[in-house]
Design a protein around this motif. Structure first.
Motif, short mmCIF file in Angstrom:
data_model
loop_
_atom_site.label_atom_id
_atom_site.label_comp_id
_atom_site.label_asym_id
_atom_site.label_seq_id
_atom_site.Cartn_x
_atom_site.Cartn_y
_atom_site.Cartn_z
N THR A 134 6.13 -30.78 -40.62
CA THR A 134 6.22 -29.56 -39.81
C THR A 134 5.15 -29.56 -38.72
O THR A 134 5.42 -29.25 -37.56
CB THR A 134 6.04 -28.32 -40.70
OG1 THR A 134 7.06 -28.31 -41.70
CG2 THR A 134 6.14 -27.04 -39.88
N TRP A 171 5.74 -29.54 -34.64
CA TRP A 171 5.16 -28.52 -33.76
C TRP A 171 4.20 -29.14 -32.74
O TRP A 171 4.13 -28.69 -31.60
CB TRP A 171 4.43 -27.48 -34.61
CG TRP A 171 5.35 -26.53 -35.31
CD1 TRP A 171 6.68 -26.36 -35.07
CD2 TRP A 171 5.01 -25.61 -36.35
NE1 TRP A 171 7.19 -25.40 -35.90
CE2 TRP A 171 6.20 -24.92 -36.69
CE3 TRP A 171 3.83 -25.30 -37.01
CZ2 TRP A 171 6.23 -23.93 -37.69
CZ3 TRP A 171 3.86 -24.32 -37.99
CH2 TRP A 171 5.04 -23.65 -38.32
N LEU A 187 19.50 -21.61 -37.15
CA LEU A 187 19.10 -21.00 -38.41
C LEU A 187 20.22 -20.16 -39.02
O LEU A 187 20.28 -19.99 -40.24
CB LEU A 187 17.87 -20.12 -38.17
CG LEU A 187 17.07 -19.67 -39.40
CD1 LEU A 187 16.58 -20.86 -40.19
CD2 LEU A 187 15.91 -18.79 -38.96
N VAL A 223 13.59 -14.91 -44.10
CA VAL A 223 14.47 -15.80 -43.35
C VAL A 223 15.34 -15.01 -42.38
O VAL A 223 15.51 -15.38 -41.22
CB VAL A 223 15.35 -16.61 -44.32
CG1 VAL A 223 16.30 -17.53 -43.55
CG2 VAL A 223 14.49 -17.43 -45.26
N SER A 282 13.27 -13.81 -39.50
CA SER A 282 12.99 -14.87 -38.54
C SER A 282 14.18 -15.11 -37.62
O SER A 282 14.02 -15.33 -36.43
CB SER A 282 12.63 -16.16 -39.29
OG SER A 282 12.38 -17.20 -38.38
N SER A 324 11.87 -24.96 -33.80
CA SER A 324 12.19 -23.64 -34.34
C SER A 324 12.97 -23.75 -35.65
O SER A 324 12.49 -23.38 -36.71
CB SER A 324 12.98 -22.83 -33.30
OG SER A 324 12.21 -22.58 -32.14
N TYR A 365 10.81 -24.56 -39.19
CA TYR A 365 10.71 -23.33 -39.98
C TYR A 365 11.25 -23.58 -41.39
O TYR A 365 10.67 -23.12 -42.38
CB TYR A 365 11.48 -22.19 -39.31
CG TYR A 365 11.47 -20.94 -40.13
CD1 TYR A 365 10.38 -20.07 -40.12
CD2 TYR A 365 12.54 -20.63 -40.96
CE1 TYR A 365 10.37 -18.93 -40.90
CE2 TYR A 365 12.54 -19.49 -41.75
CZ TYR A 365 11.44 -18.65 -41.71
OH TYR A 365 11.43 -17.53 -42.49
N THR A 366 12.38 -24.30 -41.49
CA THR A 366 12.97 -24.59 -42.80
C THR A 366 12.01 -25.41 -43.65
O THR A 366 11.80 -25.12 -44.84
CB THR A 366 14.29 -25.36 -42.64
OG1 THR A 366 15.17 -24.61 -41.80
CG2 THR A 366 14.94 -25.58 -43.99
N GLN A 394 8.80 -25.54 -43.41
CA GLN A 394 7.66 -24.71 -43.77
C GLN A 394 7.98 -23.83 -44.97
O GLN A 394 7.17 -23.70 -45.90
CB GLN A 394 7.23 -23.84 -42.59
CG GLN A 394 6.01 -22.98 -42.89
CD GLN A 394 5.70 -21.99 -41.77
OE1 GLN A 394 6.54 -21.76 -40.91
NE2 GLN A 394 4.51 -21.44 -41.79
N VAL A 395 9.17 -23.21 -44.97
CA VAL A 395 9.57 -22.35 -46.08
C VAL A 395 9.62 -23.13 -47.39
O VAL A 395 9.09 -22.70 -48.42
CB VAL A 395 10.93 -21.70 -45.79
CG1 VAL A 395 11.45 -20.98 -47.03
CG2 VAL A 395 10.82 -20.71 -44.64
#
Length: 305
Positions: free
Chosen positions: A16, A20, A51, A188, A191, A232, A236-237, A239-240
């Motif tokens: 991640t 970034w 997403l 989620v 976001s 994005s 993000y996925t 990170q979760v």
């Protein structure tokens, strides 16, 4: 927890941070074809669209934590209100960052953006949250690092540096908004709403002042898709999923490595060079980031306590 699970989670968070960090290059290159409002508008639209089909799966992964945090069950209005507030903060921060990237290097932008880790506790002082000596020491290190990194020979801070620092303040407010709304909302879904809100906020100035052409958007397809899909949606996925099996302090430290990746990406992909003075500034700034994330040392209880 098994060691293999922890290593897998750390690897996901490291990926991640890499995504970034390289995104700073994509944002910088994208500015060669489209304006900052256009880039942010399309990037967030793509992020929301990517997403959207993943929402049911990610919502199930996040539902257990959400239900535990929200007393009496999650409030339906919170994902919408939280997403809108986050989207506005995200749009302003991203646009400031885009304007700054047009006037400063990718390496500088990466380190200055990472200052949100220090800005967040400082803003917390305004709402009565005390800051310990460790954070003040990190602030001193960061100020020294930014001085070496940003000040020119004429002792002036460049406009691009100020814009990126302003975006770091905006990202700090974004983090605090998420902290306020996330206990009672599906993170989620919130976001996803923030991406569409940020895109809508950027759409008006895009049409009024930039009026992008289809040819320009097609010319910038690679950096826009990278920022939208990978930075994005995918990041993000990751990170979760990664933070489910990682200590929050360790996770934030790993994610802060995006600043190092940004500097390396600018060197490898764009041929940017940092002077010895700027490298020392980067080192001090990164040391401040690490210091800010170290847990407080607690004294062992004395016998009889």
């Amino acid at each position: 927890m098994k060691r293999s699970v922890q290593l897998r989670a750390s690897a996901l968070l490291l990926l991640t941070a890499v995504i970034w960090g390289v995104a700073f290059v994509a944002q910088s290159v994208g500015m060669d074809y489209v304006g900052p409002f256009t880039f942010s508008c399309v990037r967030n639209l793509i992020g929301g669209l990517v997403l959207l089909p993943c929402l049911p799966l990610l919502a199930r992964l996040d539902s257990k934590k959400t239900q535990q945090a929200a007393q009496g069950g999650p409030r339906p209005a919170w994902p919408v209100l939280g997403g809108v507030c986050c989207g506005v903060a995200l749009a302003v921060s991203e646009v400031l960052q885009q304007f700054g990237l047009a006037r400063t290097s990718v390496g500088k932008a990466g380190f200055l953006t990472a200052m949100y880790i220090l800005i967040v506790p400082l803003i917390g002082l305004l709402v009565g949250k005390r800051v310990g000596a460790k954070i003040w020491a990190a602030v001193v290190l960061a100020v020294c690092g930014m001085y070496l990194l940003c000040m020119t020979e004429s002792f002036r801070i460049e406009t691009g540096d100020l814009l990126v620092l302003a975006s770091a303040v905006g990202f700090s407010l974004h983090i605090l908004i998420i902290d306020h709304f996330s206990p009672g909302a599906d993170g989620v879904r919130m976001s996803c709403i923030q991406f569409f809100t940020a895109s809508a906020v950027c759409l008006v100035p895009t049409l009024l002042w930039e009026q992008p052409t289809l040819a320009a958007l097609l010319a910038a397809w690679a950096p826009i898709l990278y920022a939208g899909v990978l930075s994005s949606g995918v990041a993000y996925t990751l990170q979760v999923i990664g933070q489910r099996d990682t200590d929050p302090t360790v996770a934030s430290l790993i994610l802060s490595l995006e600043s190092v990746v940004a500097a390396l990406a600018g060197w490898l992909l764009l041929g940017e060079r940092l002077s010895a003075r700027e490298l020392v500034g980067c080192a001090l700034a990164f040391a401040a980031i690490i210091l800010a994330q170290l847990p407080e040392r607690r004294l062992a209880p004395q016998a009889g306590d």
